[in-house]
Write a protein that holds these residues in place. Sequence first.
Motif: not given
Length: 246
Positions: A131-136, A145-150, A153-163, A233-235
């Motif tokens: 039940g963990l969240d993921t962030r970039v 393959s990293c987006p598979l890990v991302f 996440g239950v909640a998934r957030e990518a900040a501005e300018n995340a690649i 992303v969920t946010t």
Amino acid sequence: MRGAFFGLLAAAGAFLFVDIREMSLENASLPGHDPMITDAPVLPPALTDGVPQAPPVEPESAPEVLRQPMRFDLQPGGLLKAEGSIDLGAADRFAAEIAARGEYVKAVSLNSPGGSVEDALAMSKLIREKGLDTRVATKALCASSCPLVFAGGVAREAAENAILGVHQVFNGNGDQRPSPEQAMSEAQRTTARIARHLDEMGIADGLWIHALETPPDRLYYLTPQEMADFKLVTTPVATAKKTVKK
């Protein structure tokens, strides 16, 4: 869209989907071979209408940092930073970290050029199970393959300018060159496993279609709008910015 997607899956076996980083990792037993040192760029050029272009922004971390085996650092607020290549065995180390300090972990922050598909899938499943969240973070990288890990996440957030970027992947077979029939079978099996996993994580079909269309020496860089449209992303990025400022 779903019908077209599974039609594309059926045709996927005609191609050899190779994740360059994973092949390097699986060939680690060869004499003189360092799986974390390669001439391939950590951040491949984009594929846009067949023309390589630069990534949207340059990652903040140096290539030598991103090429190191993935390491984990528990930071304040229950944020577990996972940085480096997803080497063979990364999932086992991640599971050990969660077993030892999982009660303090609330979210996993990713900064990785990708690597082993098997390890990425295992990490993703454990993240969802716990039940963990993921962030970039801003100028952090989550590719191959990293987006598979991302996606775990239950909640998934990518900040501005995340690649965030995707491309074709294939579970390599070490120093054994597969026959065309084996390559076709393995490509279809791997593609189906990834597609099923993304579906179970609630990710829209179109994300993986872009991956299938992009050669392994290129990346399809996702825009903030695409991340939202594909439910990666969920946010939304704009909301994430406001949250960070508070």
